[in-house]
Design an enzyme around this catalytic site. Sequence first.
Site: not given
Ligand code: PGA
Length: 247
Positions: A9, A11, A94, A96, A167, A173, A213
């Site tokens: 992803n 983003k 997601h 976010e 998630e 992140g 992560s």
């Molecule tokens: P990350 O993000 O691997 O940077 O923690 C995962 C995601 O939000 O899909």
Amino acid sequence: MRKKIIVGNWKMNMTKTLSKEFLNSIKPKIKVENMDVVICPSFTLIESLKGILEDTNIKVGAQNVHFEKNGAYTGEINLDMLKELEIDYCIIGHSERRQYFNETDSTVNLKAINILNNSNITPIICVGENLEQRQNNSMYDLVKGQIEKAFENISNDMAIKCIIAYEPIWAIGTGITAASEEAEDMCKYIRKVIENIYSKDVSDVLRVQYGGSANAKNCDELLNMPNIDGLLVGGASLKEEFIDMVN
Ligand code: PGA
């Protein structure tokens, strides 16, 4: 046997120039065998990624879609637009998007229905608790509620086409990965929730990913868990590290 799936992803990262450079450097080194590998870039990069990756087994997906067919929704992208680009996957819900763009369990449900009824695109439905919900142990109820709502009015036949990405928000992140046992425990619970809504037949085939992560160091352990069928990878998918994760 559920096929493993690793989804990058991206983003709101990369540009046409940067992604071309990056993909051309990883393409010769990445080996996609007996698994699905997908990259979900920004909408503006989808067409160029499809071109760059056409001679590989790496598929391309989107990070979102609107639930309406078309209309006055400034800044949004509809399903027909994505179908024209021949993508195979679409992330929905997601955290976010839930956090910054008012995505709710009901819009996630409408988006899943739109995708399933009108395309062959696989929805990747994201769920997961925040830190407070984990600390006060309400994460199981929260995730159960997110899944029950996301799958409302979705038939057995449609449900098996979906992927659920667990998630935990506190792991996204942050560099803090859920311990593989923690991730496994919730992915197993998610499978149980699906079994209760549908049947064991459905929960046995529906794929459940972990995201938060995930990186080259922890991916083996996570992927070896019996109920973790893949990874949704943010940060590490923008680096050469993604090659090691897939390989
Ligand atoms: P990350 O993000 O691997 O940077 O923690 C995962 C995601 O939000 O899909």
